[in-house]
Design a protein around this motif. Sequence first.
Motif, mmCIF file in Angstrom:
data_model
loop_
_atom_site.group_PDB
_atom_site.id
_atom_site.type_symbol
_atom_site.label_atom_id
_atom_site.label_comp_id
_atom_site.label_asym_id
_atom_site.label_seq_id
_atom_site.Cartn_x
_atom_site.Cartn_y
_atom_site.Cartn_z
ATOM 1 N N THR A 13 0.938 -1.113 0.021
ATOM 2 C CA THR A 13 0.033 -0.046 0.097
ATOM 3 C C THR A 13 0.760 1.172 -0.058
ATOM 4 O O THR A 13 2.038 1.227 0.572
ATOM 5 N N TYR A 14 0.301 2.419 -0.436
ATOM 6 C CA TYR A 14 0.914 3.633 -0.630
ATOM 7 C C TYR A 14 0.205 4.826 0.019
ATOM 8 O O TYR A 14 -1.164 4.689 -0.064
ATOM 9 N N CYS A 27 -7.609 3.758 -4.722
ATOM 10 C CA CYS A 27 -8.111 4.107 -3.164
ATOM 11 C C CYS A 27 -8.568 2.978 -2.488
ATOM 12 O O CYS A 27 -9.330 2.306 -3.151
ATOM 13 N N THR A 28 -7.957 2.626 -1.535
ATOM 14 C CA THR A 28 -8.530 1.471 -0.661
ATOM 15 C C THR A 28 -9.829 1.628 0.054
ATOM 16 O O THR A 28 -10.318 0.565 0.728
ATOM 17 N N GLU A 32 -11.710 4.569 -6.128
ATOM 18 C CA GLU A 32 -11.120 5.601 -7.168
ATOM 19 C C GLU A 32 -9.661 5.371 -7.749
ATOM 20 O O GLU A 32 -8.892 4.951 -6.732
ATOM 21 N N ILE A 33 -9.404 5.514 -9.077
ATOM 22 C CA ILE A 33 -8.366 5.307 -9.571
ATOM 23 C C ILE A 33 -7.398 6.448 -9.842
ATOM 24 O O ILE A 33 -8.189 7.406 -10.453
ATOM 25 N N VAL A 34 -6.401 6.761 -9.545
ATOM 26 C CA VAL A 34 -5.423 7.838 -9.684
ATOM 27 C C VAL A 34 -4.370 7.423 -10.485
ATOM 28 O O VAL A 34 -3.802 6.507 -10.016
ATOM 29 N N ASN A 50 -10.909 11.633 -0.356
ATOM 30 C CA ASN A 50 -10.223 12.366 0.458
ATOM 31 C C ASN A 50 -9.469 11.476 1.427
ATOM 32 O O ASN A 50 -8.853 11.925 2.118
ATOM 33 N N HIS A 51 -9.519 10.223 1.190
ATOM 34 C CA HIS A 51 -8.697 9.149 1.643
ATOM 35 C C HIS A 51 -7.351 9.198 1.417
ATOM 36 O O HIS A 51 -7.000 9.803 0.318
#
Length: 57
Positions: A13-14, A27-28, A32-34, A50-51
Amino acid sequence: MVELSRKEVLIMTYSTGEKPGKGNYQCTTCGEIVHLDDDTDTLPPCPKCNHTTYRKV
């Protein structure tokens, strides 16, 4: 199916502020994919919830 230990999962995890390299990060919390275009890009907080924790996908 291979089960991973908690330590292995944490290593994969990052967090916001890290520079994990080019690629897609999910996002865990909300999924959502970044996308990071460059090795020097920094992971932002999730734009949807905003996680601050991601996994590479």
